[in-house]
Each structure stands twice: as C-alpha cells, then as structure tokens.
Design an enzyme around this catalytic site. Sequence first.
Site, PDB file in Angstrom:
ATOM      1  N   GLY A 135       0.849  -1.174   0.000  1.00  0.00           N
ATOM      2  CA  GLY A 135       0.000   0.000   0.000  1.00  0.00           C
ATOM      3  C   GLY A 135       0.888   1.228   0.000  1.00  0.00           C
ATOM      4  O   GLY A 135       2.068   1.154  -0.325  1.00  0.00           O
ATOM      5  N   ARG A 136       0.335   2.357   0.399  1.00  0.00           N
ATOM      6  CA  ARG A 136       1.141   3.578   0.444  1.00  0.00           C
ATOM      7  C   ARG A 136       1.873   3.756   1.764  1.00  0.00           C
ATOM      8  O   ARG A 136       2.810   4.551   1.846  1.00  0.00           O
ATOM      9  CB  ARG A 136       0.271   4.797   0.134  1.00  0.00           C
ATOM     10  CG  ARG A 136      -0.040   4.902  -1.343  1.00  0.00           C
ATOM     11  CD  ARG A 136      -0.763   6.187  -1.701  1.00  0.00           C
ATOM     12  NE  ARG A 136      -2.064   6.268  -1.052  1.00  0.00           N
ATOM     13  CZ  ARG A 136      -2.412   7.178  -0.118  1.00  0.00           C
ATOM     14  NH1 ARG A 136      -1.573   8.101   0.252  1.00  0.00           N
ATOM     15  NH2 ARG A 136      -3.616   7.156   0.411  1.00  0.00           N
TER      16      ARG A 136
ATOM     17  N   GLU B 165       5.708   4.001   1.876  1.00  0.00           N
ATOM     18  CA  GLU B 165       6.331   5.210   1.339  1.00  0.00           C
ATOM     19  C   GLU B 165       6.692   6.193   2.441  1.00  0.00           C
ATOM     20  O   GLU B 165       7.691   6.898   2.338  1.00  0.00           O
ATOM     21  CB  GLU B 165       5.396   5.888   0.334  1.00  0.00           C
ATOM     22  CG  GLU B 165       5.121   5.061  -0.902  1.00  0.00           C
ATOM     23  CD  GLU B 165       4.043   5.669  -1.774  1.00  0.00           C
ATOM     24  OE1 GLU B 165       3.737   6.874  -1.621  1.00  0.00           O
ATOM     25  OE2 GLU B 165       3.490   4.938  -2.618  1.00  0.00           O
TER      26      GLU B 165
ATOM     27  N   CYS C 275       4.312  -6.241  -2.223  1.00  0.00           N
ATOM     28  CA  CYS C 275       3.952  -5.046  -2.968  1.00  0.00           C
ATOM     29  C   CYS C 275       4.963  -3.926  -2.733  1.00  0.00           C
ATOM     30  O   CYS C 275       6.104  -4.013  -3.147  1.00  0.00           O
ATOM     31  CB  CYS C 275       2.522  -4.653  -2.613  1.00  0.00           C
ATOM     32  SG  CYS C 275       1.763  -3.467  -3.733  1.00  0.00           S
ATOM     33  N   HIS C 276       4.570  -2.840  -2.049  1.00  0.00           N
ATOM     34  CA  HIS C 276       5.468  -1.731  -1.752  1.00  0.00           C
ATOM     35  C   HIS C 276       6.266  -1.971  -0.468  1.00  0.00           C
ATOM     36  O   HIS C 276       7.109  -1.154  -0.105  1.00  0.00           O
ATOM     37  CB  HIS C 276       4.673  -0.430  -1.632  1.00  0.00           C
ATOM     38  CG  HIS C 276       4.198   0.114  -2.940  1.00  0.00           C
ATOM     39  ND1 HIS C 276       3.250  -0.518  -3.717  1.00  0.00           N
ATOM     40  CD2 HIS C 276       4.545   1.226  -3.621  1.00  0.00           C
ATOM     41  CE1 HIS C 276       3.030   0.187  -4.807  1.00  0.00           C
ATOM     42  NE2 HIS C 276       3.805   1.252  -4.775  1.00  0.00           N
TER      43      HIS C 276
ATOM     44  N   TYR D 244       5.938  -4.954  -6.071  1.00  0.00           N
ATOM     45  CA  TYR D 244       5.094  -4.407  -7.124  1.00  0.00           C
ATOM     46  C   TYR D 244       6.035  -3.940  -8.237  1.00  0.00           C
ATOM     47  O   TYR D 244       7.072  -3.328  -7.957  1.00  0.00           O
ATOM     48  CB  TYR D 244       4.266  -3.252  -6.563  1.00  0.00           C
ATOM     49  CG  TYR D 244       3.226  -2.746  -7.521  1.00  0.00           C
ATOM     50  CD1 TYR D 244       2.157  -3.552  -7.890  1.00  0.00           C
ATOM     51  CD2 TYR D 244       3.315  -1.471  -8.062  1.00  0.00           C
ATOM     52  CE1 TYR D 244       1.194  -3.096  -8.775  1.00  0.00           C
ATOM     53  CE2 TYR D 244       2.354  -1.011  -8.946  1.00  0.00           C
ATOM     54  CZ  TYR D 244       1.299  -1.827  -9.300  1.00  0.00           C
ATOM     55  OH  TYR D 244       0.341  -1.387 -10.181  1.00  0.00           O
TER      56      TYR D 244
END
Length: 187
Positions: free
Chosen positions: A85-86, A89, A115-116, A135
């Site tokens: 997800g975000r 980050e 993913c992330h 990802y």
Amino acid sequence: MAKVLIITGDAAEDLEVMYPYQRLLEEGYEAHIAAPSAKKLQFVVHDFVEGFDTYTEKPGHSWAADVAFSEVNPDEYAALVIPGGRAPEYIRGDRDVQEIVRHFADAGKPIAALCHGPLILAAAGVLKGRESSAYPACAVDVESGGGTWVDSEAHVDQNLVTGRAWPDHPAWMREFMKVLRAAAPAA
C-alpha cells in the site's frame, strides 16, 4: 505461542494487512500490528482497472495498531511481515522501523514483504545482494537498494519471502508459512 510483528500505517493496502494477520492467527501465531503510534489506522483498497496505468484507491477498513514502532522490542518476535500500500512510502524513513527491520534481517528471522513493502527493506539497507519481488513499479527501488528485483508471486531468498501484490497472497503466504514454521513453530 510464537509472536509475529506486522509493521504498517495509514493507507496500507487493506487486504495486505488483514490477510496475513488472519492467516497467522489461523496457524496459531500471535500477531501484533505496529504503526507510527498505537491508534486506529485507516487502510485503503487498491484495485486494478482495465485500461488504467496504475491501481485505483478507495477507503478500506479501520483497524487499531497494537503498539507504536518506538515501543517495539523485536527480540519478542519470531518473524516480521511488511504489507504494501502507500504506508511503506512514509514509514520507511522512520528510524525505529529501520532498526526493527535490521534486527530481523541480521538475526536471520523470517521476513515477509509484499507489494510496496520492499521499499522499507531498501531503506533499512537489508536488500544488498538479495533477491526480492515487489510491485513492478518498485523494481527500481529494490535495485537502488542493492537488490535484484524478481517478477514472482512468491520469491524465497533464504529467510526473505516477497511477492508483487495482493493477488499473490496464496502463493506468498504458503511460502512464508513454510519458512516461519521451520524457524519458529506456532506452539
């Protein structure tokens, strides 16, 4: 009962937090969610829409974090899960997160990242000489972190199990559970 730590934050991909959380409980592990603070988190749902260059995002479930990153004692945990997800980050720059990740990597404890999630591995400096899926848009981050990106739904590099995104859940968790059971049986 062996404990597994999940590190995440707001805007984490809903399925990528909840699927491993529930899977770990199902297998008899105690799962704790750590975040920037012990508060109710807001997850998001990422979906793939035909014709879009990237995923879409909608509000997902809310879920309480059990502990703040600064309060985590990684010695208490047998393994680490890093959803995507975000959230990765912005939490990847957190010094406590980096120390937690380095603890698991240095100790050779099982780590699952999806993913992330490998953005956090790269920021912690633990991908050097390692192979990691992620990802596809994060391939450059894996490589900038010294790793080799692998296009795989469930790539195993010793104690590290990585995948591309939530559609990879069955293969990713199947492989992670093998690594986890071998290193730290549930009971």
